[in-house]
Design an enzyme around this catalytic site. Structure first.
Site, PDB file in Angstrom:
ATOM      1  N   CYS A 108      -0.821   3.968  -6.298  1.00  0.00           N
ATOM      2  CA  CYS A 108      -1.744   3.228  -5.434  1.00  0.00           C
ATOM      3  C   CYS A 108      -1.809   1.806  -5.966  1.00  0.00           C
ATOM      4  O   CYS A 108      -1.960   1.606  -7.180  1.00  0.00           O
ATOM      5  CB  CYS A 108      -3.135   3.867  -5.438  1.00  0.00           C
ATOM      6  N   CYS A 144       0.863  -1.181   0.000  1.00  0.00           N
ATOM      7  CA  CYS A 144       0.000   0.000   0.000  1.00  0.00           C
ATOM      8  C   CYS A 144       0.902   1.234   0.000  1.00  0.00           C
ATOM      9  O   CYS A 144       1.720   1.397   0.919  1.00  0.00           O
ATOM     10  CB  CYS A 144      -0.884  -0.021   1.246  1.00  0.00           C
TER      11      CYS A 144
END
Length: 263
Positions: free
Chosen positions: A184, A74
């Site tokens: 992302c 992440c």
């Protein structure tokens, strides 16, 4: 930690499974455990303190499950919490950052775009990396508002997704970018849609392969590569519905287990 222990991976939802796919491709014999913290997605709109607390929670869970190495799949968690995680846990921890450096080195138009969450774009680590590599380059930073919830819902190519992508990429196209960096881990799942919208000369870069290579390098350096060649155990846990993970990983359906788990 021993060679036969699993690689632990966590993300703020299903997106980091794109990183898992690269890790499994490069390390096909390794056991893996993936945590999808979809209940708390997206992390990108949370404070640095909240992101760090969630990252600690996920790390503790993976340690409890016996992970020998942890991949923070992440961008937002990496840029906000990885320093704290490395200070507090005596285990190899690998993060994921937007691939700004290769885009900055390869751009011909001297203009690159970065599509990321608010939490990543506003972090100190991201700012430092951008300053280091983009001194003479125009950088168009776009917050991918609304993209993660759609991906979490498995809505990759509906009209709402296409409309959002056109809105987010318009400033990049206007600035004549020739590289778009995905910041992302959810976003690799919408690369086909981005390719339809962006000009043909634009190259899209994500960090998945680099993370997989680094994971392999670290395991080799610590003599922690699994030596058994029986089929690996590939476990996925989510604290929300399992549908989207199963959809995104359908080509692995016979090899993986996807379960609901509260964490």
């Amino acid at each position: 930690m021993n060679k036969n222990s699993p690689i632990g991976i966590f993300d703020s939802g299903v997106g980091g499974s794109s990183i898992w796919q690269e890790i499994h491709k490069h390390l096909p014999h390794e056991h893996t455990i993936y945590l999808a913290d979809s209940k708390n997605a997206p992390y990108g709109n949370k404070s640095a303190e909240e992101i760090t607390e969630l990252s600690i929670k996920n790390t503790e869970k993976l340690l409890h499950l016996g992970a020998k190495l942890i991949v923070v799949a992440c961008n937002t968690a990496t840029t906000n919490a990885i320093v704290t995680l490395r200070q507090n846990y005596n285990i190899p921890i690998i993060g994921i950052e937007p691939a700004i450096k290769p885009a900055a080195l390869k751009t011909v138009s001297k203009s690159i775009g970065i599509l990321a969450t608010k939490g990543t774009l506003s972090s100190a680590l991201f700012s430092a990396t951008t300053r280091e590599f983009t001194k003479d380059i125009s950088v168009v930073e776009i917050i991918g508002e609304g993209l993660v919830p759609l991906i979490e819902a498995g809505n990759l190519d509906g009209p709402e997704m296409i409309s959002l992508l056109k809105k987010h990429t318009e400033p990049m196209i206007s600035a004549n970018v020739d590289y778009v960096v995905l910041g992302c881990s959810h976003y690799p799942y919408i690369i086909p849609q981005l390719k339809e919208i962006l000009p043909k000369n634009v190259t899209i870069i994500d960090s998945g392969e680099a993370v997989a290579r680094q994971t392999k390098t670290v395991l080799q350096s610590l003599d922690l590569l699994r030596e058994e060649y029986t089929p690996p155990k590939l476990q996925f846990f989510t604290n929300a519905k399992t549908d989207t993970l199963k959809f995104l990983l359908k080509k692995y359906s016979e090899k993986i287990s996807v379960e609901n788990c509260d964490f």
